[in-house]
Design an enzyme around this catalytic site. Sequence first.
Site, mmCIF file in Angstrom:
data_model
loop_
_atom_site.group_PDB
_atom_site.id
_atom_site.type_symbol
_atom_site.label_atom_id
_atom_site.label_comp_id
_atom_site.label_asym_id
_atom_site.label_seq_id
_atom_site.Cartn_x
_atom_site.Cartn_y
_atom_site.Cartn_z
ATOM 1 N N LYS A 77 0.851 -1.198 0.000
ATOM 2 C CA LYS A 77 0.000 0.000 0.000
ATOM 3 C C LYS A 77 0.881 1.241 0.000
ATOM 4 O O LYS A 77 1.897 1.284 0.712
ATOM 5 C CB LYS A 77 -0.906 -0.044 1.232
ATOM 6 C CG LYS A 77 -1.956 1.052 1.311
ATOM 7 C CD LYS A 77 -2.859 0.838 2.535
ATOM 8 C CE LYS A 77 -3.930 1.905 2.663
ATOM 9 N NZ LYS A 77 -4.803 1.688 3.843
ATOM 10 N N SER A 152 -9.707 1.853 2.886
ATOM 11 C CA SER A 152 -8.849 2.594 1.983
ATOM 12 C C SER A 152 -7.846 1.720 1.223
ATOM 13 O O SER A 152 -7.306 2.170 0.209
ATOM 14 C CB SER A 152 -8.083 3.668 2.757
ATOM 15 O OG SER A 152 -7.221 3.066 3.699
ATOM 16 N N SER A 176 -9.882 -0.482 7.037
ATOM 17 C CA SER A 176 -9.294 -0.353 5.698
ATOM 18 C C SER A 176 -8.604 -1.589 5.137
ATOM 19 O O SER A 176 -8.255 -1.604 3.964
ATOM 20 C CB SER A 176 -8.299 0.806 5.687
ATOM 21 O OG SER A 176 -8.999 1.996 5.452
HETATM 22 N N1 GLN Z 1 -13.115 4.247 6.223
HETATM 23 C C1 GLN Z 1 -12.549 4.676 7.458
HETATM 24 C C2 GLN Z 1 -12.152 6.129 7.352
HETATM 25 O O1 GLN Z 1 -12.451 6.717 6.387
HETATM 26 C C3 GLN Z 1 -11.385 3.814 7.835
HETATM 27 C C4 GLN Z 1 -10.184 4.052 7.015
HETATM 28 C C5 GLN Z 1 -9.005 3.249 7.447
HETATM 29 O O2 GLN Z 1 -9.140 2.215 8.106
HETATM 30 N N2 GLN Z 1 -7.833 3.718 7.099
HETATM 31 O O3 GLN Z 1 -11.550 6.689 8.211
#
Ligand code: GLN
Length: 483
Positions: A77, A152, A176
């Site tokens: 990532k 994400s 994410s």
């Molecule tokens: N979707 C969640 C957010 O927008 C979690 C994102 C994540 O785990 N990095 O914060």
Amino acid sequence: MNSLTAHELHQLLLNKKVSSVEITEAVFKQIEKNEDKVKAYVSLTKEKALKNAEEADKRIRSGENIPPLCGIPIAIKDNMCTKGTRTTCSSKILNNYLPPYDATIVKKLDDLLAVPTGKTNLDEFAMGSSTENSGYFTTKNPWDLKTVPGGSSGGSAAATAADECILALGSDTGGSIRQPASFCGVVGLKPTYGLVSRYGLIAFASSLDQIGPITKDVTDAALLLNAIAGYDQKDSTSVNRPVPNYQNSLVNSADKLRIGLISDLMGKGIDEDVKKAIKTAARVFESMGAIVEEVSMPTFEYAVPTYYIIAPAEASSNLARFDGVKFGHRSKEAPDLINMYYNTRKEGFGSEVKRRIMIGTYVLSAGYYDAFYLKALKARTLIKQDFEKAFKRFDILISPTAPSVAFKIGEKANDPLSMYLSDIATIPVNLAGLPAISLPCGFSKGLPIGLQIIGDAFAEEKTLQAAFAYEQHTDWHKKRPKL
Ligand code: GLN
């Protein structure tokens, strides 16, 4: 070759049936064929990949002891620092950032001679659930290119599902790793907070962030966790305790396992098909001798609002470092210092990141700190206590990973609240710092559904065992998208 798992390829490598260079070339061929459609990668690192593959082949020929990920292509990532290789966080503000060091996990994988294929797309600074917040482009779900891959870590999940890598690393602050794994029909594991070093992971919300595996099956998740887990003195929140060999937890048994089915995540707001698949999964566990009972987690309704105070608060502080002085983009419109800051951040950050910085600054400001931030910390403790109570009765907890299957690109893009709610089942786990895995457990409208298995702190072994046993009794993980 590129559709096989790491453990299958490891055997082929040991038996000299294939070479790492051949596997790597197969993966890059798949990338060339499908990347136009999927768009999983921000950058490719083919040169470095082939270099490691050649060295891995040399090591294998030498007859040395070969670790399971040696010579295996892995996607990373793009919020994990790779020395000399562009690391963008999918943000314009880091468009040309070349880290001067490797993240600990990147270094660990390099030492094993894993083969880094490239850096995968994410929602900018990992803020989002669909990759639509990427500063560059949206990744597509390989099961249906009109839908999102989740986020994400959408790039990592899509690359894994599309066989554009063998396995991948994601990071999980509120879901994410698990939510994109669920949307793309692959396995995603968020480890206990402190098990995997965060050194070199560009911080979003430091008390919640964890790095973990995204893989094609549970065995690969255990292998990758083995490779990345462990104390690191460069991460002050890393926990100094012995790390077991997670491969030993791959035991096909759930006999007498006490499972709590979280009733609060089986009601309103969860799709009927998803609920049905989770209930069926519970029956599968019962058929293996497990005891499944419902458990209520009354504080879960506060998890999303709690998270959307704590995470932005920490983000607003972490992102203060991107000021045009030390890292990345600097505005050319800079008549004086203050305007250089303003313009750099205005040009460099996307709108979701700006929204989070503003919320975070607000909840931390004098006069609002007690009413919002402090209250959120108290709610976080209550959520933790709900888990502590539950783990007195149960070995593991299960729930859907996400309320629905992958949604259409654009469907929630202008509705942040509904986007935030797609993490309702994953966020409580981060707030409590626990491990959880998502694995495929069915389909709805041709799209994969994810089952979430949550373990107590540092109970990765039990969590992996439950997931492995379930996987042995089903074949959802064998289904692959047709691109
Ligand atoms: N979707 C969640 C957010 O927008 C979690 C994102 C994540 O785990 N990095 O914060």
